[in-house]
Write a protein that holds these residues in place. Sequence first.
Motif, PDB file in Angstrom:
ATOM      1  N   PHE A 243      49.152   4.163  56.772  1.00  0.00           N
ATOM      2  CA  PHE A 243      48.603   3.629  58.007  1.00  0.00           C
ATOM      3  C   PHE A 243      47.654   4.664  58.583  1.00  0.00           C
TER       4      PHE A 243
ATOM      5  N   ARG B 239      49.157   8.223  58.250  1.00  0.00           N
ATOM      6  CA  ARG B 239      50.612   8.304  58.163  1.00  0.00           C
ATOM      7  C   ARG B 239      50.975   7.731  56.805  1.00  0.00           C
TER       8      ARG B 239
ATOM      9  N   ALA C 194      50.295   6.981  68.093  1.00  0.00           N
ATOM     10  CA  ALA C 194      49.505   5.832  67.652  1.00  0.00           C
ATOM     11  C   ALA C 194      49.780   5.493  66.195  1.00  0.00           C
ATOM     12  N   LEU C 195      50.320   6.450  65.461  1.00  0.00           N
ATOM     13  CA  LEU C 195      50.642   6.190  64.053  1.00  0.00           C
ATOM     14  C   LEU C 195      51.803   5.213  63.911  1.00  0.00           C
ATOM     15  N   ASP C 196      52.549   5.032  64.990  1.00  0.00           N
ATOM     16  CA  ASP C 196      53.646   4.068  64.954  1.00  0.00           C
ATOM     17  C   ASP C 196      53.171   2.675  65.338  1.00  0.00           C
ATOM     18  N   ALA C 197      51.871   2.537  65.555  1.00  0.00           N
ATOM     19  CA  ALA C 197      51.350   1.326  66.186  1.00  0.00           C
ATOM     20  C   ALA C 197      51.840   0.037  65.539  1.00  0.00           C
TER      21      ALA C 197
ATOM     22  N   ILE D 164      44.752   6.042  61.696  1.00  0.00           N
ATOM     23  CA  ILE D 164      44.202   6.029  63.041  1.00  0.00           C
ATOM     24  C   ILE D 164      42.709   6.292  62.911  1.00  0.00           C
TER      25      ILE D 164
ATOM     26  N   PHE E 247      43.135  -3.156  66.289  1.00  0.00           N
ATOM     27  CA  PHE E 247      43.533  -2.983  64.899  1.00  0.00           C
ATOM     28  C   PHE E 247      42.431  -3.517  64.005  1.00  0.00           C
TER      29      PHE E 247
ATOM     30  N   PHE F 209      44.323   1.649  63.226  1.00  0.00           N
ATOM     31  CA  PHE F 209      44.394   1.411  64.671  1.00  0.00           C
ATOM     32  C   PHE F 209      43.428   2.357  65.366  1.00  0.00           C
TER      33      PHE F 209
ATOM     34  N   SER G  64      42.674   3.589  69.038  1.00  0.00           N
ATOM     35  CA  SER G  64      43.175   3.541  70.412  1.00  0.00           C
ATOM     36  C   SER G  64      42.019   3.614  71.393  1.00  0.00           C
TER      37      SER G  64
END
Lengths: 177, 483
Positions: free
Chosen positions: A157, A150, B175-178, A159, A98, A107, A109
């Motif tokens: 949020f 998102r 991953a958007l729910d991370a 990615i 993060f 985030f 991944s």
Amino acid sequence: MFFHIYLDRNLQLHPRHFGPHLRDKLIAKLIQDVEGTCSGRHGFVVAVTAVETIGSGLIRDGTGFVTFPVKYQCVVFRPFKGEILESVVTMVNKMGFFAEAGPVQIFVSNHLIPDDMAFQSDDVPNYKTSDGSVRIQKDSEVRLKIVGTRVDATEIFCIGTIKDDFLGLIGDPGGAT
Amino acid sequence: MSIEPFRRLVKLVARAFYDEEIPAKGPNRSKSDKSDNKGIAVVVLDALTRRQWVKEEDLAKKLRLHPKQLRRTLRVLEEEMLIIREHRKETVKGAKVYNAAVAAVSDGTTGEKEGEEKLKLHTHSYCCLDYAQVYDIVRYRIHRARKKIKDELEDRNAIQEYVCPNAGCGRRYSALDATRLINQLTELFHCENCDAELVEEADKFAVPAPEGDGEDNARRRRREKLRELLEKLDKQLQPLHIQLERVKALVPPDFGTLVQWEKRAISSVRAGGESNEDAAKAAHGQGSTGPPMPYMGETKVDVVMAGAAKNEGKDETAAGPTKVLPPWMIREGMNLNAKQRGEALEGEWNEDNGGTSNADIKPAEEDKEAMQKKLQEEYVRAYYAAILASQQNASQPPKSENNEMSYVEKDVSTEAAAEVSAGVVVKDEGEDDDDVEWEDAPAAEVPIAGSGHDENLEDTEGAPVEGQGDYAGEADEDDIEWE
Ligand SMILES: [Zn+2]
């Protein structure tokens, strides 16, 4: 991306503030209310830069509070897909890491981390290359690209990926580049 | 428009996707169950294209499959949304409705009688292909497959997905729910539902990356493989694509729910039986109602009632073919179909003559809804004929008496209640027969209507004969009245 935009807001002020400093009080309250908030539509309000107009107040029935319609100028930060951001790592785990770019949480991944970087569950969990030349851990500075957002009513949020040219570590913890 | 393209579609789908062993999935399937079911789905789907609704027991017998094995396959097909199934508890009577419907669809060759003809409730399952859904599902499936490969090709599936490893849960997250999933203690992702640690969804195609190659090289190779895969997919699904394209503009056959289908099948054979009796005449009379429907399921009942053949030229002067006429507007010589006549009369009869009708309808109430509907229909028609008869009795007593006699002879069984109630009704009608509407009723029409009705009853395997009681009662009463 940053924008300089006009926004409107209805401010409620307690009658005790009425007096010669009414306007100052209103502006102070405006800044307190909106700076740091996030709306899905405009993004994060970073700073109020100017107050354009303050309309005439309206006394609310029963409470004595007065509602002032205020039009103001502010800087907002709205992340978009494809945008490049510089961020600070806040947490590393085996799923990825993060990071924060100002108010935005991102985030990354582990499959969007270059394949030559592997997770190390040391004291300080990190991702590092086999030769140890690049090491991403908490508080590292990382340049990343946003691949997904998102957007909720009060939250954004993202990615991110560092699996592309010129992305990845730009500064070690402590800010010394 | 025909069912054939859809049949072909189902057959292609069966061979494209269900040719292999059906993978056991879902929590309710045991691992130990290792029966070889390779290709069974194809056989079952093919068999279903030749049927409409079918009882699963019967299907198992016909396919020489063990019912359990069949059920397992059907359950999978249901999960795949290719077929719809219905389970219902039914007595022997309920099964008879189905049997009648089957007989209606498969021109008279009834399936073998059920062995256990007890008055116990058995749960029977029925299944039917859902062609409309098959079309949608197949298109969706192909779309998903192509999208997956394409996304991989263009590196678009950047957003990692996570699944709950818990078999009973299996939730998926992205991953958007991370932020929601992260557990502050372990700093790992946990399922919101069961708190199990999530695992990454491994949905990448396993394309082996050769060792020692540079990353760019590996990536290029991977892309090549994926492109190949996409090409292969398109090529192999080509026949399916063509068939989907062909079917696109067609209206998929829809058999409705089991109950609807039974009702329609039974009533359509009734109409069909009549036209078989006098095919040329019926076709002539029905000329204006359009071409025959392509399959049983959609067939509308068009009963050509009395005077239709005589007045075929005039029917345009009456109200539109679908408009329901109130009973007082129906006069002799009108060319009406069953819809106009039956529905209008049914409504009228329920409202106005509820008292007398209840006694007659009671035995039917215990039965299935379909049975009752049919009975009502029969009764209404009988009642209508009875009114006509009585009207005509009023105007021409001696002639009508002769007509009534023929009904008495044809009578099969009578029910006391029906007799009385119908008698009362007829009598009432007879008394205030000076209504203007009915005065000009020509007598000749009545026997035609009556005889057509009798044939209908025989066609449906003698199901409800109570309706005929009306004639008897009416005849008796009228005799008394007029003598
Ligand atoms: Zn779970």
